[in-house]
Design an enzyme around this catalytic site. Sequence first.
Site, PDB file in Angstrom:
ATOM      1  N   ASP A 158       0.932  -1.110   0.029  1.00 29.01           N
ATOM      2  CA  ASP A 158       0.006  -0.046   0.091  1.00 29.01           C
ATOM      3  C   ASP A 158       0.758   1.360  -0.094  1.00 29.01           C
ATOM      4  O   ASP A 158       1.629   1.529   0.843  1.00 29.01           O
ATOM      5  CB  ASP A 158      -0.960   0.063   1.394  1.00 29.01           C
ATOM      6  CG  ASP A 158      -1.953   0.998   1.203  1.00 29.01           C
ATOM      7  OD1 ASP A 158      -2.040   1.632   0.146  1.00 29.01           O
ATOM      8  OD2 ASP A 158      -2.923   0.895   2.253  1.00 29.01           O
TER       9      ASP A 158
ATOM     10  N   ASP B 271      -2.830   2.437  -6.425  1.00 32.76           N
ATOM     11  CA  ASP B 271      -1.767   2.344  -5.262  1.00 32.76           C
ATOM     12  C   ASP B 271      -1.554   1.238  -4.278  1.00 32.76           C
ATOM     13  O   ASP B 271      -1.183   1.216  -3.320  1.00 32.76           O
ATOM     14  CB  ASP B 271      -1.922   3.790  -4.634  1.00 32.76           C
ATOM     15  CG  ASP B 271      -2.999   3.977  -3.740  1.00 32.76           C
ATOM     16  OD1 ASP B 271      -4.046   3.118  -3.863  1.00 32.76           O
ATOM     17  OD2 ASP B 271      -3.329   4.846  -2.906  1.00 32.76           O
ATOM     18  N   GLU B 272      -2.292   0.221  -4.529  1.00 33.85           N
ATOM     19  CA  GLU B 272      -2.290  -1.056  -3.618  1.00 33.85           C
ATOM     20  C   GLU B 272      -2.489  -2.008  -4.523  1.00 33.85           C
ATOM     21  O   GLU B 272      -3.310  -2.099  -5.420  1.00 33.85           O
ATOM     22  CB  GLU B 272      -3.245  -0.711  -2.380  1.00 33.85           C
ATOM     23  CG  GLU B 272      -4.774  -0.897  -2.799  1.00 33.85           C
ATOM     24  CD  GLU B 272      -5.454  -0.898  -1.561  1.00 33.85           C
ATOM     25  OE1 GLU B 272      -5.190  -1.917  -0.649  1.00 33.85           O
ATOM     26  OE2 GLU B 272      -6.619  -0.239  -1.172  1.00 33.85           O
TER      27      GLU B 272
END
Length: 353
Positions: free
Chosen positions: A18, A116-117
């Site tokens: 993350d 983003d993860e």
Amino acid sequence: MLIFPLLNDLSRKIIHIDMDAFFAAVEIRDNPKLRGKPVIIGSDPRQTGGRGVVSTCSYEARAFGVHSAMSSKEAYERCPQAVFISGNYEKYKSVGLQIRAIFKRYTDLIEPMSIDEAYLDVTENKLGIKSAVKIARLIQKDIWQELHLTASAGVSYNKFLAKMASDYQKPHGLTVILPEQAEDFLKQMDISKFHGVGKKTVERLHQMGVFTGADLLEVPEVTLIDRFGRLGYDLYRKARGIHNSPVKSNRIRKSIGKEKTYGKILLAEEDIKKELTLLSEKVALNLHQQEKAGKIVILKIRYEDFSTLTKRKSLAQKTQDASQISQIALQLYEELSKKERGVRLLGITMTGF
């Protein structure tokens, strides 16, 4: 008494990565003058008449209580000294692809959850590295050295625990949960921190006297299934660190939406339209994060008598633009014949990806 058997695969090696305050971190990286300042990615409410939502914010802004999906107006009230940046989603997408390329050095079993993860299954990896912890550290190192950004990592034997672990130490943390540690780790955790347990479910669990993982462990499976249905089945297993869902590299989302139930019935048309605009902005934010654009806008409205209506409109071209989604949602609302009734729930969904 167990209704369903407890099957727990302890052999997998799952990493959850993350990125830390991703959009804000990219802007700070590209403009070092912003370092140490509260940075908010979102429209400046002083320029939009109070409209807009926070995409993300730096940790300096979070110290003032600002968080993702908060209205820009409230964010400004909490942190008037913040630097507002409207955001460059093409740039964030480009950086996200660079991060994805780093993941692919180690495994092709990657399940992106947003820009983003992602989850990575490194049980069998390209480099033949036996330690998932070593791979997580290498990924963090690669991201820092090549992109000058930080990421938090969680390592465990399933996706649920890996996600819980990555949330545990932020920013730039690395948390490992071994099979023999899982139950104790979850026992001390506030139930609101359990991944996949929403606000409404937390409220219902609180009414049952369940506030921590330890409390949840004491509730019989039959009780949880009776109260929550399929979710009760999952809750019983999550309390025991059981979650056998595979990492799906071809995961496809069919829709992205946001809805909100109002404790106080919305009566004024102005308030309803304001909420629809805010929901549209949150849906647009999710679309950007998921790198999606849709052609169908769906409006859901539940009235004070609990009757529910849905309306949809198809667009000529796909969009992820907040103003366009808001315009269509408001148009659908205007077409409703029962606008004089109080509203207890509003929802906007995008599909047709």
